[in-house]
Design an enzyme around this catalytic site. Sequence first.
Site, PDB file in Angstrom:
ATOM      1  N   CYS A 145       0.898  -1.078  -0.011  1.00 30.28           N
ATOM      2  CA  CYS A 145       0.120   0.037  -0.205  1.00 30.28           C
ATOM      3  C   CYS A 145       0.812   1.272  -0.153  1.00 30.28           C
ATOM      4  O   CYS A 145       0.377   2.385  -0.277  1.00 30.28           O
ATOM      5  CB  CYS A 145      -1.124  -0.145   1.141  1.00 30.28           C
ATOM      6  SG  CYS A 145      -2.309  -1.310   0.930  1.00 30.28           S
ATOM      7  N   HIS A 289      -4.393   7.729   1.759  1.00 27.93           N
ATOM      8  CA  HIS A 289      -4.540   6.378   1.241  1.00 27.93           C
ATOM      9  C   HIS A 289      -5.748   5.893   1.882  1.00 27.93           C
ATOM     10  O   HIS A 289      -5.925   5.589   3.055  1.00 27.93           O
ATOM     11  CB  HIS A 289      -3.262   5.556   1.691  1.00 27.93           C
ATOM     12  CG  HIS A 289      -3.557   3.930   1.311  1.00 27.93           C
ATOM     13  ND1 HIS A 289      -3.693   3.497   0.124  1.00 27.93           N
ATOM     14  CD2 HIS A 289      -3.589   2.948   2.095  1.00 27.93           C
ATOM     15  CE1 HIS A 289      -3.729   2.159   0.130  1.00 27.93           C
ATOM     16  NE2 HIS A 289      -3.920   1.859   1.372  1.00 27.93           N
ATOM     17  N   ASN A 322      -9.716  -0.582  -1.621  1.00 32.17           N
ATOM     18  CA  ASN A 322      -8.269  -0.509  -1.501  1.00 32.17           C
ATOM     19  C   ASN A 322      -7.452  -0.892  -2.608  1.00 32.17           C
ATOM     20  O   ASN A 322      -7.438  -1.969  -2.600  1.00 32.17           O
ATOM     21  CB  ASN A 322      -7.882  -0.963   0.093  1.00 32.17           C
ATOM     22  CG  ASN A 322      -6.466  -0.655   0.060  1.00 32.17           C
ATOM     23  OD1 ASN A 322      -5.485  -0.610  -0.674  1.00 32.17           O
ATOM     24  ND2 ASN A 322      -6.049  -1.135   1.439  1.00 32.17           N
TER      25      ASN A 322
END
Length: 368
Positions: A145, A289, A322
């Site tokens: 990520c 994020h 995500n």
Amino acid sequence: MGIGEAVPNHVFEQKSFPEYYFEITGSNHMTDLKAKFADISNKTAIQKRHMYTSDEWLRSNPSVMSLGSPSFAVRQELSDEGVPRLGAEAALNAINDWGKQACHVTHLVMCTTASGCMPGADFEVAKLLGLPLSTKRFMLYQVGCHGGGLVLRLAKDLAENNPGARVLVVCSEVVALGLRAPSGDLMGNLVGQALFGDAAGAVIVGADPTSDEQCLFEMVWASQDILPGSEDAVVGKLREEGLVYNLHRDLPRHIECNIERLVTAALEQAGAAASVVNDWNEGVFWVMHAGGRDILDRVERTLGLRNDKLAASREVMKYHGNTMGSCVMFALGEMRRRSAERGPGVGVALWLRSWTYCGDYPTSRATE
């Protein structure tokens, strides 16, 4: 100077995904776990996700959705195809948004959590775009990520230290390596099945924009930190059954306990005005994020942010889930659209393990 996005054609609605997931994995007999997964999916605040894996492909390759079944090769083949294709589509959109030709790109920086072949995905993207053979390329695999922050930080250094450089940054993710059947012993993995989606994002980064280039965001300062005691928070291992990962339940807590200290230090190091350091709501935008609803909620609560401050990230989460490294590109694109109404300002971009202090310029005119 330019932002581009790309998503696969296959869409999975979050509301019906638990039923589909347990059916395709032959797990409908696990009624309690199915109910648990439905509850997890409902709490994500995700409406839909895009996947490179089609229903036909999943049913044609049952080993992918079988727990512990050797399936690395078939997963890798799909990732090796999908990562550069999605990446090239996003890159082309970024180049078109930039308004110049691909031949003006001097550097290519690319990252992914998937794939892993030679020549790499960066080579395939360069070939698909027709980039000059002299383009300087950087390829990063298995970055997770924080990949979006990592490549932006690298691109900033390249642009500032190579006069005239125009850096094409590409983050492309295909989660085929991480798909698998549910297990009550792998709850962290089960959460991931409800969170992750496929997407690619791209941006053009350069210093000293010319008169025919538009400055969208300015990266003033960038840094990276490892949260103490968080080494087990996100763990991924490549095995014969693909990428076996675990998301520890304490991951949101690690971020919550450190976020205020790190943001304060980042803003001070960047030389932000006192009004920015002392008031994180007025005149400051936030690009975070979209790691999960719980993480966004905790950051918002800990920093005392208004409900609207993380709206761009929540919008990305709602319609894409995500998407790991590419999330930040989508969040920047969403913030750019909102900036057209809000006007210029300064802000903070946050992703797991990386931090950037940004100046936001909806037009080519730079203001403090």
